[in-house]
Motif scaffolding. Structure first.
Motif, short mmCIF file in Angstrom:
data_model
loop_
_atom_site.label_atom_id
_atom_site.label_comp_id
_atom_site.label_asym_id
_atom_site.label_seq_id
_atom_site.Cartn_x
_atom_site.Cartn_y
_atom_site.Cartn_z
N VAL A 84 15.62 -35.90 60.82
CA VAL A 84 14.22 -36.30 60.97
C VAL A 84 14.09 -37.28 62.14
N GLU A 85 15.04 -38.21 62.24
CA GLU A 85 15.01 -39.16 63.36
C GLU A 85 15.17 -38.42 64.69
N ALA A 86 16.04 -37.42 64.73
CA ALA A 86 16.23 -36.64 65.96
C ALA A 86 14.96 -35.85 66.29
N ASP A 87 14.25 -35.37 65.27
CA ASP A 87 12.96 -34.71 65.51
C ASP A 87 11.99 -35.67 66.20
N TYR A 88 11.89 -36.87 65.66
CA TYR A 88 10.97 -37.87 66.20
C TYR A 88 11.32 -38.24 67.64
N ILE A 89 12.58 -38.59 67.87
CA ILE A 89 13.02 -38.96 69.22
C ILE A 89 12.88 -37.77 70.16
N GLY A 90 13.24 -36.59 69.68
CA GLY A 90 13.16 -35.38 70.50
C GLY A 90 11.75 -35.07 70.96
N MET A 91 10.78 -35.29 70.07
CA MET A 91 9.38 -35.07 70.45
C MET A 91 8.97 -36.04 71.56
N LYS A 92 9.43 -37.28 71.45
CA LYS A 92 9.12 -38.26 72.51
C LYS A 92 9.78 -37.85 73.83
N LEU A 93 11.04 -37.42 73.75
CA LEU A 93 11.75 -37.01 74.96
C LEU A 93 11.05 -35.83 75.63
N MET A 94 10.68 -34.83 74.83
CA MET A 94 10.06 -33.66 75.45
C MET A 94 8.71 -34.01 76.07
N ALA A 95 7.96 -34.90 75.43
CA ALA A 95 6.68 -35.32 75.99
C ALA A 95 6.89 -36.10 77.30
N GLN A 96 7.90 -36.98 77.32
CA GLN A 96 8.19 -37.74 78.53
C GLN A 96 8.64 -36.83 79.67
N ALA A 97 9.25 -35.71 79.33
CA ALA A 97 9.70 -34.76 80.34
C ALA A 97 8.58 -33.78 80.71
N CYS A 98 7.36 -34.06 80.25
CA CYS A 98 6.16 -33.26 80.56
C CYS A 98 6.15 -31.88 79.90
N TYR A 99 6.76 -31.77 78.72
CA TYR A 99 6.65 -30.55 77.93
C TYR A 99 5.65 -30.81 76.81
N ASP A 100 5.06 -29.74 76.31
CA ASP A 100 4.03 -29.84 75.28
C ASP A 100 4.65 -29.94 73.90
N PRO A 101 4.54 -31.10 73.23
CA PRO A 101 5.12 -31.26 71.90
C PRO A 101 4.53 -30.30 70.86
N GLU A 102 3.32 -29.81 71.09
CA GLU A 102 2.71 -28.85 70.16
C GLU A 102 3.53 -27.56 70.06
N HIS A 155 24.17 -40.50 66.54
CA HIS A 155 24.35 -40.04 65.17
C HIS A 155 25.80 -39.72 64.84
N SER A 156 26.57 -39.25 65.81
CA SER A 156 27.97 -38.93 65.50
C SER A 156 28.74 -40.21 65.14
N ALA A 157 28.44 -41.31 65.83
CA ALA A 157 29.09 -42.59 65.50
C ALA A 157 28.63 -43.09 64.14
N GLU A 158 27.34 -42.94 63.84
CA GLU A 158 26.81 -43.33 62.53
C GLU A 158 27.49 -42.53 61.42
N LYS A 159 27.63 -41.23 61.67
CA LYS A 159 28.23 -40.38 60.65
C LYS A 159 29.69 -40.78 60.40
N ALA A 206 11.66 -28.45 72.74
CA ALA A 206 11.62 -28.98 71.37
C ALA A 206 13.02 -28.98 70.77
N VAL A 207 13.75 -27.91 70.97
CA VAL A 207 15.10 -27.80 70.42
C VAL A 207 16.07 -28.72 71.16
N LEU A 208 16.04 -28.69 72.49
CA LEU A 208 16.97 -29.53 73.26
C LEU A 208 16.62 -31.02 73.13
N GLY A 209 15.34 -31.33 73.03
CA GLY A 209 14.96 -32.73 72.80
C GLY A 209 15.56 -33.23 71.51
N HIS A 210 15.49 -32.40 70.46
CA HIS A 210 16.07 -32.75 69.16
C HIS A 210 17.58 -32.94 69.28
N GLU A 211 18.25 -32.01 69.92
CA GLU A 211 19.72 -32.08 70.02
C GLU A 211 20.17 -33.24 70.89
#
Length: 185
Positions: free
Chosen positions: A135-153, A88-92, A75-80
């Motif tokens: 918030v966007e990183a949370d959303y994308i991170g949840m998708k990444l972790m699920a795709q990597a077969c980790y439990d988003p819960e 995001h660094s380019a956007e910032k 969950a944490v690494l997916g977010h990061e």
């Protein structure tokens, strides 16, 4: 590296293995496998992790009791890693340039001392922009972790434990991150 180099755990340390295993699975599904990813674990009680542009992952040992499991760490690494995926660094950097230009223009018309302009732009533009990225990183991170077969819960437990650990955190409007107690949308 100059700031934390002396505290980085060696690659053969169990914490380094734990973090690298999860990071590799998240990177594999991120579509950014072409970067030369590096994983570093910093022996420090800070409850944090971050990814620098170019794929440099840093995880503080202080967050490991909060994540508890591979799913929690995902969950944490997916977010990061999502910050890297979303650029995001380019956007910032782009936003900061616009804010600087806005400050200069506002100084001619409203506040030659910049104080009002700085506060307006900091609390009205920069912090909300940063929270939106989070918030966007949370959303994308949840998708990444699920795709990597980790439990988003598992993310729910991580953020509850983080909220408990950060009882002294500043109010959300003074932070670049949304509140850990705020529901994910």
């Amino acid at each position: 590296m100059s700031q934390y180099g002396h505290s980085i755990l060696p690659p053969h340390h169990p914490a380094s293995h734990f973090v690298r295993k999860v990071a590799e699975k998240i990177v594999q599904v991120s579509g950014m496998g072409g970067l030369k990813w590096e994983v570093h674990v910093i022996d420090n009680p800070e409850k944090n992790a971050f990814v620098l542009p170019g794929g440099k992952i840093f995880v503080f040992t202080g967050i490991l009791p909060i994540v508890q499991t591979e799913d929690g760490l995902a969950a944490v690494l997916g977010h990061e890693i999502a910050h890297q995926v979303a650029r995001h660094s380019a956007e910032k950097l782009s936003t900061t340039q616009l804010v600087l230009l806005s400050q200069i223009l506002l100084s001619f018309f409203i506040d030659p001392g910049f104080i009002f302009n700085r506060l307006l732009l900091q609390f009205g533009v920069l912090m909300p922009f940063s929270r939106r990225c989070e918030v966007e990183a949370d959303y994308i991170g949840m998708k990444l972790m699920a795709q990597a077969c980790y439990d988003p819960e598992a993310a729910v437990g991580v953020w509850k434990r983080m909220k408990e650990a950060e009882r002294q955190a500043p109010p959300e409007y003074l932070s670049t991150h949304p509140s850990n107690g705020k529901p994910f949308v």
